[in-house]
Structures are given as C-alpha cells and as structure tokens.
Design an enzyme around this catalytic site. Structure first.
Site, PDB file in Angstrom:
ATOM      1  N   GLU A 114       0.819  -1.209   0.000  1.00 18.34           N
ATOM      2  CA  GLU A 114       0.000   0.000   0.000  1.00 18.34           C
ATOM      3  C   GLU A 114       0.856   1.263   0.000  1.00 18.34           C
ATOM      4  O   GLU A 114       0.476   2.280  -0.594  1.00 18.34           O
ATOM      5  CB  GLU A 114      -0.943  -0.018   1.204  1.00 18.34           C
ATOM      6  CG  GLU A 114      -2.054  -1.054   1.037  1.00 18.34           C
ATOM      7  CD  GLU A 114      -2.907  -1.218   2.287  1.00 18.34           C
ATOM      8  OE1 GLU A 114      -4.136  -1.080   2.188  1.00 18.34           O
ATOM      9  OE2 GLU A 114      -2.331  -1.486   3.360  1.00 18.34           O
ATOM     10  N   GLU A 134      -4.648  -9.471   3.403  1.00 19.52           N
ATOM     11  CA  GLU A 134      -5.422  -9.181   4.620  1.00 19.52           C
ATOM     12  C   GLU A 134      -6.575 -10.157   4.835  1.00 19.52           C
ATOM     13  O   GLU A 134      -6.898 -10.498   5.978  1.00 19.52           O
ATOM     14  CB  GLU A 134      -5.961  -7.741   4.557  1.00 19.52           C
ATOM     15  CG  GLU A 134      -4.898  -6.659   4.692  1.00 19.52           C
ATOM     16  CD  GLU A 134      -4.193  -6.314   3.395  1.00 19.52           C
ATOM     17  OE1 GLU A 134      -3.344  -5.412   3.399  1.00 19.52           O
ATOM     18  OE2 GLU A 134      -4.503  -6.961   2.351  1.00 19.52           O
TER      19      GLU A 134
END
Length: 271
Positions: A114, A134
């Site tokens: 990210e 995730e």
C-alpha cells in the site's frame, strides 16, 4: 529485533531511503513506519526533489504490517511505536514538493504494498510479486489496498487480489497499469535513479502543479477536473520558470529543433 533505515544522497536533490529488517522479513513494525515518516519529512525539508524507497533485504521490498504490533495495540499492550506513520508516510509520498519512486526489488505485501501504491512512480524487478493478504487474516485493507490499487490496476484485478489474497506478478501489474516499468533482477534502483535524474531537471512549479492536477483528476467529474486543471495551469504559467521555459523552447523550435530532438527519449526502451 531491530530495523534499519539508511538515507543516501547519490545525486543532488535525490534521496534514497533504504529499509531493512531481516528479523521480521521486512514486515513493517510501528517504529519502522514512524521512522520512515520522519525521514521522508526531513528529506523534503532538506531540499530533496525526488525520494526513492528501496529495500536492503534480498527477496523482499516492503512487506505487510508486523501483526504483533497491531495485536498489541488492540489489546492495550506495548507497541514498538505510535504507528501514525501508516498515515503520514502516504501523505509525505504524495506531497507536491517531491516526486516519490518505489524501487521494488522483491516481494511486497499488505501495508508495504500500500505504501508502494501511494508513490508517484513504481519500478519493479520482474521476479517481484505483490499481494494484499489481509483476507487471510480476517482483515480488510486499510491504507489503499483497495482504493489506490483499484485506480491503478482496475476493478477486476483488485477484486481478485483482495478477495483471494493471492499474489500477482510484476509483469501482469505492469500490463494493467499499476507499475511504470519492469526491469531485470537487480535493476530497480538504477532504473529509479534514472527517472530521478530526469525529474530533477524539470521545473519544481510544473511538477507540483501536475501532482495537484493528477491528485484531483481521478476523483472529480470531467467538467470539474478540467476547471481545476485550468486553474492550476493559470497559477503556474505566471511563474518565472514557465516564462523562461516557454521562451527558450520556442527559440529552439524557431532555430529548427523538433520536439523529438529537443527531448531525448532514447534511453526509454518503450518510448
């Protein structure tokens, strides 16, 4: 376990920030992202025009958050740092006074990926793999694994990555538009510095204005985006750099130069 962040200035106004944490496999603890935020701010305030993010750990670029810190914070136990860097690092990478380049030399995942999505440019070595794992942990992405990646790679690829947690290779992400260049193993930093050397020759005002335009263009309706683009243009065209640049360029054209001859694209293999 300790992490290291080393700062080098290989060229004038170009900073390289290299992260390593062999004990955690380059998973980012809270202290690391806090240190990264402070270093990025110091680079900008020291006059850096381009900042390159690199890894010193073979096989890894920036990996996902160190889950022990995340769990400790949720349960009220001690963490390695405040963790505010998760939010300030993307802001620094997006600051209009610098261009941020990710020199991705190995696998990248989760929060580390990210941070890469938050950079202005991304150069990856062909063996690098990217994942948003995730979902494997019962979590969602939190700082751009859906929002930024969707804008870079499109809905189909982003949906596949975040719902399955499976990695995607550098070549595929390049084809989708999420990466600017794919290079041979060992070549990411050199390619990033090649970009950086070109960018520092450009007008700071023009680059800052273009970052403002790009930052808004994907979120506004077309008519509003065009109005914003024109407003930024009007603010930049009045500057000394713009006036000098237009005068010098037109003089070169009047003397027989062409766009191609005035701007050397020969070192860009896909130009």
């Amino acid at each position: 376990m300790t992490h290291s962040l080393t700062l080098d200035w290989p060229l004038d106004r170009i900073a390289v920030l290299t992260f390593s944490d062999s004990g955690r496999g380059n998973q980012l603890c809270w202290a690391a992202v806090d240190d990264m935020a402070a270093q990025l701010r110091e680079c900008r305030e020291a006059g850096a025009r381009v900042v390159v993010l690199a890894s010193g750990l073979p096989g890894h670029w920036f990996e996902h958050a160190w889950l022990r810190d995340l769990g400790n914070g949720l349960e009220g136990r001690e963490q390695t740092g405040a963790g505010t860097g998760w939010f300030t690092v993307p802001k620094e990478l997006g600051h209009e006074e610098i261009i941020s380049i990710a020199a991705i030399s190995g696998d990248s995942s989760g929060g580390g990926a990210e941070l890469g999505w938050a950079c202005d440019l991304r150069i990856a070595e062909e063996q690098a793999r990217f994942s948003q794992p995730e979902v494997h942990m019962g979590l969602t992405t939190g700082i751009g694994g859906c929002s930024r990646l969707l804008r870079l790679a499109g809905r189909a690829a982003t949906t596949e990555m975040v719902l399955t947690g499976r990695p995607m290779g550098a070549r595929r992400l390049y084809e989708l538009g999420a990466l600017n260049r794919v290079v041979e193993p060992g070549g990411a930093l050199a390619a990033a510095l090649d970009y950086a050397a070109l960018l520092v020759t450009k007008s700071p005002g023009a680059l800052a204005g273009l970052k403002r335009i790009l930052g808004a263009a994907g979120d506004l309706p077309l008519d509003e985006a065009l109005a914003h683009e024109q407003a930024v243009f009007q603010s930049v065209v009045l500057g000394d750099d713009a006036r000098a640049g237009m005068r010098d360029t037109q003089q070169a054209y009047d003397n027989g130069a062409s766009v191609a001859s005035r701007h050397d694209y020969s070192r860009w293999s896909d130009a």
